[in-house]
Design an enzyme around this catalytic site. Sequence first.
Site, PDB file in Angstrom:
ATOM      1  N   THR A 167       2.319  -0.145   9.097  1.00 51.35           N
ATOM      2  CA  THR A 167       3.303  -0.449  10.290  1.00 51.35           C
ATOM      3  C   THR A 167       2.273  -0.411  11.246  1.00 51.35           C
ATOM      4  OG1 THR A 167       4.759   1.142   9.260  1.00 51.35           O
ATOM      5  CG2 THR A 167       5.003   0.505  11.544  1.00 51.35           C
ATOM      6  N   GLY A 188       0.914  -1.187  -0.054  1.00 50.54           N
ATOM      7  CA  GLY A 188      -0.151   0.058   0.135  1.00 50.54           C
ATOM      8  C   GLY A 188       0.918   1.105   0.020  1.00 50.54           C
ATOM      9  N   ALA A 189       0.113   2.403  -0.458  1.00 53.63           N
ATOM     10  CA  ALA A 189       0.722   3.807  -0.376  1.00 53.63           C
ATOM     11  C   ALA A 189       1.372   4.091   1.088  1.00 53.63           C
ATOM     12  CB  ALA A 189      -0.028   4.716  -1.035  1.00 53.63           C
ATOM     13  N   PRO A 190       2.360   5.084   1.146  1.00 54.23           N
ATOM     14  CA  PRO A 190       2.839   5.362   2.257  1.00 54.23           C
ATOM     15  C   PRO A 190       1.863   5.928   3.163  1.00 54.23           C
ATOM     16  CG  PRO A 190       4.286   5.995   0.353  1.00 54.23           C
ATOM     17  CD  PRO A 190       3.345   5.623  -0.306  1.00 54.23           C
ATOM     18  N   GLY A 191       1.846   5.949   4.519  1.00 51.63           N
ATOM     19  CA  GLY A 191       0.857   6.416   5.242  1.00 51.63           C
ATOM     20  C   GLY A 191      -0.332   5.820   5.230  1.00 51.63           C
ATOM     21  N   THR A 192      -0.404   4.734   4.727  1.00 49.26           N
ATOM     22  CA  THR A 192      -1.925   3.923   4.876  1.00 49.26           C
ATOM     23  C   THR A 192      -2.268   3.183   6.086  1.00 49.26           C
ATOM     24  OG1 THR A 192      -0.981   2.504   3.168  1.00 49.26           O
ATOM     25  CG2 THR A 192      -2.406   3.768   2.368  1.00 49.26           C
ATOM     26  N   GLU A 247     -14.549   6.859 -15.550  1.00 46.43           N
ATOM     27  CA  GLU A 247     -14.673   5.489 -15.001  1.00 46.43           C
ATOM     28  C   GLU A 247     -15.893   4.992 -15.276  1.00 46.43           C
ATOM     29  OE1 GLU A 247     -12.019   3.737 -14.371  1.00 46.43           O
ATOM     30  OE2 GLU A 247     -10.617   5.577 -14.453  1.00 46.43           O
ATOM     31  N   ASP A 298      -5.514   3.721 -21.875  1.00 45.82           N
ATOM     32  CA  ASP A 298      -6.691   3.111 -22.607  1.00 45.82           C
ATOM     33  C   ASP A 298      -6.576   3.113 -24.092  1.00 45.82           C
ATOM     34  OD1 ASP A 298      -7.924   2.959 -19.984  1.00 45.82           O
ATOM     35  OD2 ASP A 298      -9.203   4.912 -20.583  1.00 45.82           O
TER      36      ASP A 298
HETATM   37  P1  ADP Z   1       2.703   3.278   6.523  1.00 42.53           P
HETATM   38  O1  ADP Z   1       3.452   2.059   7.393  1.00 42.53           O
HETATM   39  O2  ADP Z   1       1.634   2.516   5.632  1.00 42.53           O
HETATM   40  O3  ADP Z   1       3.725   4.165   5.902  1.00 42.53           O
HETATM   41  P2  ADP Z   1       1.910   3.948   9.258  1.00 42.53           P
HETATM   42  O4  ADP Z   1       1.348   2.915   9.787  1.00 42.53           O
HETATM   43  O5  ADP Z   1       3.357   4.428   9.506  1.00 42.53           O
HETATM   44  O6  ADP Z   1       1.969   3.927   7.465  1.00 42.53           O
HETATM   45  O7  ADP Z   1       0.781   5.300   9.337  1.00 42.53           O
HETATM   46  C1  ADP Z   1       1.366   6.496   9.982  1.00 42.53           C
HETATM   47  C2  ADP Z   1       0.108   6.951  10.919  1.00 42.53           C
HETATM   48  O8  ADP Z   1      -0.921   7.250  10.408  1.00 42.53           O
HETATM   49  C3  ADP Z   1       0.004   5.999  12.091  1.00 42.53           C
HETATM   50  O9  ADP Z   1       0.770   5.863  13.193  1.00 42.53           O
HETATM   51  C4  ADP Z   1      -1.493   6.418  12.450  1.00 42.53           C
HETATM   52  O10 ADP Z   1      -1.403   7.356  13.364  1.00 42.53           O
HETATM   53  C5  ADP Z   1      -1.829   7.088  10.992  1.00 42.53           C
HETATM   54  N1  ADP Z   1      -2.843   6.104  10.445  1.00 42.53           N
HETATM   55  C6  ADP Z   1      -2.596   5.433   9.184  1.00 42.53           C
HETATM   56  N2  ADP Z   1      -3.638   4.642   8.997  1.00 42.53           N
HETATM   57  C7  ADP Z   1      -4.387   4.440   9.879  1.00 42.53           C
HETATM   58  C8  ADP Z   1      -5.650   3.741  10.111  1.00 42.53           C
HETATM   59  N3  ADP Z   1      -6.222   2.843   9.150  1.00 42.53           N
HETATM   60  N4  ADP Z   1      -6.399   4.079  11.217  1.00 42.53           N
HETATM   61  C9  ADP Z   1      -6.024   4.954  12.043  1.00 42.53           C
HETATM   62  N5  ADP Z   1      -4.605   5.758  11.847  1.00 42.53           N
HETATM   63  C10 ADP Z   1      -4.007   5.512  10.680  1.00 42.53           C
HETATM   64 ZN    ZN Z   2      -9.758   5.160 -18.700  1.00 42.77          ZN
END
Ligand code: ADP
Ligand code: ZN
Length: 615
Positions: free
Chosen positions: A212, A205-209, A428, A504
Amino acid sequence: MENKDKKQQNSFNNFSKFSIIYILIGIFMVYMYQFYSTTEKTTISYSQFKQLVEQGKIKKCKISEKYIKGTYIAKDNKTKKFITVAVDDPNLVKDLQKHNVDFSGTITNTWLTNLIFGWILPFGFLFFLWWLMTKKMRGTSGGLFGFGKSRFKVYLNEKPDVKFSDVAGAEEAKQEIQEIVEFLKDPDKYKRLGGRAPKGVLLVGAPGTGKTLLAKATAGEAGTPFISISGSEFVEMFVGVGASRVRDLFNEAKKLSPCIVFIDEIDAIGKSRALNSLTSNDEREQTLNQLLAEMDGFDSSVGVIIMAATNRPEVLDPALMRPGRFDRQIIVDKPDVKGREAILKVHIKKIKIGNDVNVETLAKMTPGLVGADLANIVNEAALLAARENKDAVNMEHFEEAIERQLAGLKKKNRVIKEDEKKRVAYHESGHAIIAYLLPGADPVHKISIVPRGLSALGYTQQLPTDEKYLITKEDMLDKVAVLFGGRAAEEIVFGSISTGAQNDLMRATDIVRAIITQFGMDEKLGLVVFEKPGGNQFLTSEGILKERDEISEKTKELIDEEISRMMREIYERAKKILLENRDKLEILANELLQKEIINEEELKAVMEGKNGLQD
Ligand code: ADP
Ligand code: ZN
């Protein structure tokens, strides 16, 4: 993330302490040297010295192997210190006695000064330089001798108290991971019940999703230790150390089992060996091989689960995905409206909000943002409220925080504008409606306008019903019509077209070209095969073009004509279908704008006229 910062700080402290000590020692030594060797001493020649002896002006002297030091009476009648180089002079003692000089012999401790100035200082300095240079290579791993055996651990070992309830929105991922939790809670019981013990899970998944976070929550739910390391930390270190780190990591994990080992950014070590054969990185490869060996080496009943995260699964070495390694892949998608609302709620729980705050609205205001962005927004809003000395965070603070977050992301080109989003929704929907109506097209599984990356703003996912070995011409024409659906919808609704359809069109061209030149399905050109299929007949045109050299100019022209004629015809067909279903297009696009993701049943409902928008 936080942990990384902390570690950096530590190694910074190490560095400054270390260098300050060195600088102090250096200053001290230089000072001592100056004090003992040159203060107020006059260096005189040996003949001058003998002259002074003759004149009776030498009071005292000390004779060592190399130097004669002492005091003499200068011209202004003051006593001064002198130093001169000793020469082999058999008459010296006699002369000194003759002139009543108080003299004595000493053995100078030159070995000590030699040792310090000749060896310790230069080598110390070189060592210091080397340390400075390699510090960068070692990355964030602290400690002067922190390489090799993990006396200074690069990985973190914790027992997270994060639970699944802290991870909002990622319902599918959580469901899949539930099994891992069951396993970790009681590996033996799990095996007794006949479950095939999992070993490696790849979170994509994308960063920040929240990858971790999800991994931590898995450990939190199971109540097991969580050992984490970032893939880039493996390879930033000394040559040969990456592999030994992996070994250490697994040894530690086996000791702590049941537990979770989490490798973030696994693409840093797991990059496909085929992908960069030009710039081969032995260190990375060794590390990867060691990782593979370790994963194969331990029995899954040990109770160690390896979780890894990446946002670029396509670059990973296929060897990582073999059975017994990361054979489970869990997609952690960017959240849709509902998901964002849930994530915002999780984070808002930690702060005090005013009555005017509408989380649903906030979720609608943040398309394309991920969990980390939303967590930031809540945090920022709380800070803004605190700055104003408010005792609750109000809607205005959230709005301001969202604006700031979006402004920051805009610089990185990660924000879609409202009108772009609308265009993507119609585009879409165009694909989806045609795919729904034409029998030759694969059924639609999911339509999404949650942006996935810079290039794909939305997608319509089709799943083939069953494996087909024979595709009819009609099927292929239907598929091309689906591909044209996006562009046709844009033309109908906006009267203009965008670059969004480029991919496309490329795919459509490939199929049409294949219909004409490979399958002999064109009336004018007949049954002749002009081109050999490439590796993937529908996706690439490489190799096909080469063959064209052997075809006559006239035929080439005819082929090109036929391709554009067929494409035009299919495009008109796609447009006609959409015009006939203009109302559905409108409903579907609007529903998509609201929900961001639409599944098979919801599409069916719209197409069968069962579902209008309720507002
Ligand atoms: P990744 O590892 O995908 O880059 P992280 O797990 O480090 O992302 O996410 C960073 C922070 O964003 C988490 O510590 C949390 O505070 C917040 N966060 C991300 N996804 C969620 C989620 N699904 N629910 C709640 N908080 C989230
Ligand atoms: Zn298209």
